[in-house]
Design an enzyme around this catalytic site. Structure first.
Site, PDB file in Angstrom:
ATOM      1  CG  ASN A   8      -1.730   1.213   1.394  1.00  0.00           C
ATOM      2  OD1 ASN A   8      -1.833   2.013   0.469  1.00  0.00           O
ATOM      3  ND2 ASN A   8      -2.342   1.379   2.560  1.00  0.00           N
ATOM      4  CE  LYS A  10      -0.232   3.405   4.549  1.00  0.00           C
ATOM      5  NZ  LYS A  10      -0.176   3.521   6.002  1.00  0.00           N
ATOM      6  CG  HIS A  94      -5.957   2.120   4.997  1.00  0.00           C
ATOM      7  ND1 HIS A  94      -5.541   3.109   5.867  1.00  0.00           N
ATOM      8  CD2 HIS A  94      -4.944   1.231   4.917  1.00  0.00           C
ATOM      9  CE1 HIS A  94      -4.310   2.818   6.276  1.00  0.00           C
ATOM     10  NE2 HIS A  94      -3.923   1.682   5.723  1.00  0.00           N
ATOM     11  CD  GLU A  96      -2.996   5.714   6.469  1.00  0.00           C
ATOM     12  OE1 GLU A  96      -2.919   5.711   5.228  1.00  0.00           O
ATOM     13  OE2 GLU A  96      -2.127   5.186   7.197  1.00  0.00           O
ATOM     14  CD  GLU A 163      -3.630  -2.184   7.249  1.00  0.00           C
ATOM     15  OE1 GLU A 163      -2.575  -2.531   6.718  1.00  0.00           O
ATOM     16  OE2 GLU A 163      -4.154  -1.070   7.080  1.00  0.00           O
ATOM     17  N   GLY A 169       2.394   2.463  10.711  1.00  0.00           N
ATOM     18  CA  GLY A 169       3.383   3.524  10.559  1.00  0.00           C
ATOM     19  C   GLY A 169       4.095   3.895  11.849  1.00  0.00           C
ATOM     20  CB  SER A 208       4.978  -1.606  12.055  1.00  0.00           C
ATOM     21  OG  SER A 208       4.617  -0.248  12.262  1.00  0.00           O
TER      22      SER A 208
HETATM   23  P1  PGA Z   1       2.708   0.462   7.590  1.00  0.00           P
HETATM   24  O1  PGA Z   1       1.261   0.682   6.921  1.00  0.00           O
HETATM   25  O2  PGA Z   1       3.245  -0.847   7.069  1.00  0.00           O
HETATM   26  O3  PGA Z   1       3.528   1.641   7.175  1.00  0.00           O
HETATM   27  O4  PGA Z   1       2.488   0.397   9.069  1.00  0.00           O
HETATM   28  C1  PGA Z   1       0.380  -0.382   6.726  1.00  0.00           C
HETATM   29  C2  PGA Z   1      -0.914   0.106   6.130  1.00  0.00           C
HETATM   30  O5  PGA Z   1      -1.396   1.170   6.538  1.00  0.00           O
HETATM   31  O6  PGA Z   1      -1.495  -0.543   5.240  1.00  0.00           O
END
Ligand code: PGA
Length: 248
Positions: A8, A10, A94, A96, A163, A169, A208
């Site tokens: 992903n 982003k 997601h 976000e 998630e 992140g 992460s």
């Molecule tokens: P990350 O993001 O691996 O940077 O923690 C995962 C995601 O949001 O899909």
């Protein structure tokens, strides 16, 4: 069950950066046959990516979708447009999108239905915040998100991603035990609706994931893949994740 590992990206990468990534990533993973490898670039880089992945074992996903096919919806992208850009899948729900764009369960459900109707595979994300976990609400949140998001949705072409928001992140990954606990719970909820077919739904872990922790997460019984943000932006690092050590 074949593993499913998705990048992903982003809000990262221009068309040129996308081509550069794929030119080094594709040769690095060309021998991999036991993982569905998926990349989700931003919309603007989808056609460059589609062009690069021709004749490779990589599949494309979009990061978002609107539920209408066409019309006066300035700024939106339909499932048909995503298919036309070369995508097989789309990420929906997601955290976000839920957090910054006020996407609630009903909106997510509408998007999932439209995407599946058009023939797209759906990567449906759920996960609790740190406050919710600390307040002991994790199971309630997961149950609500899964049931509402998948209301009147069948299990074909469906992938669910767990998630935990506190792990996205942050460098703070869920332990293998924490991931397995919630994955088993998601499988149980899916079983209430889909019966035995719930065993065929791949449940990804996201938050992460790195080359260092992927082996232990993927070894969990109900973890069938990963959704990777930060560590998917470099070809070497994402290739290592895709090439994780398979030992269940
Ligand atoms: P990350 O993001 O691996 O940077 O923690 C995962 C995601 O949001 O899909």
């Amino acid at each position: 069950m074949k593993y499913f590992i998705a990048a992903n990206w982003k809000l990262h990468k221009t068309r040129a950066e996308t081509r550069e990534f794929l030119r080094s990533f594709i040769p690095a993973v060309q021998e991999v046959t036991d993982v569905d490898i998926v990349i989700a670039p931003p919309f603007t880089a989808l056609s460059a990516a589609a062009d690069e992945i021709k004749d490779s074992n990589i599949q494309l996903a979009a990061q978002n979708v609107f539920w209408e096919e066409k019309g006066a919806y300035t700024g939106e992208i339909s499932p048909q447009m995503i298919l036309d850009a070369g995508c097989k899948h789309v990420i929906i729900g997601h955290s976000e999108r839920r957090q910054y764009f006020s996407e609630e369960d009903v909106i997510i459900n509408r998007k999932i239905k439209a995407a599946k109707k058009a023939g797209l595979g759906v990567i449906f994300c759920v996960g609790e915040s740190l406050e919710e976990r600390e307040a002991g609400k994790t199971f309630d949140v997961i149950k609500r998100e899964v049931e509402a998001g998948l209301s009147d949705v069948d299990s074909d072409n469906l992938v669910v991603a767990y998630e935990p928001i506190w792990a996205i992140g942050t460098g703070r990954t869920a332990t293998a035990e924490q991931a397995q606990e919630i994955h088993a719970y998601i499988r149980k909820i899916l079983g209430n609706v889909y019966g035995n077919k719930a065993n065929d739904v791949r449940i990804l872990y996201g938050g992460s994931v790195t080359p260092d922790n992927v082996d232990s997460l993927m070894a969990c019984k109900d973890v069938n893949g990963a959704l990777v943000g930060g560590a998917s932006l470099k070809p070497e690092s994402f290739a290592k994740i895709v090439g994780f050590k398979k030992e269940k």
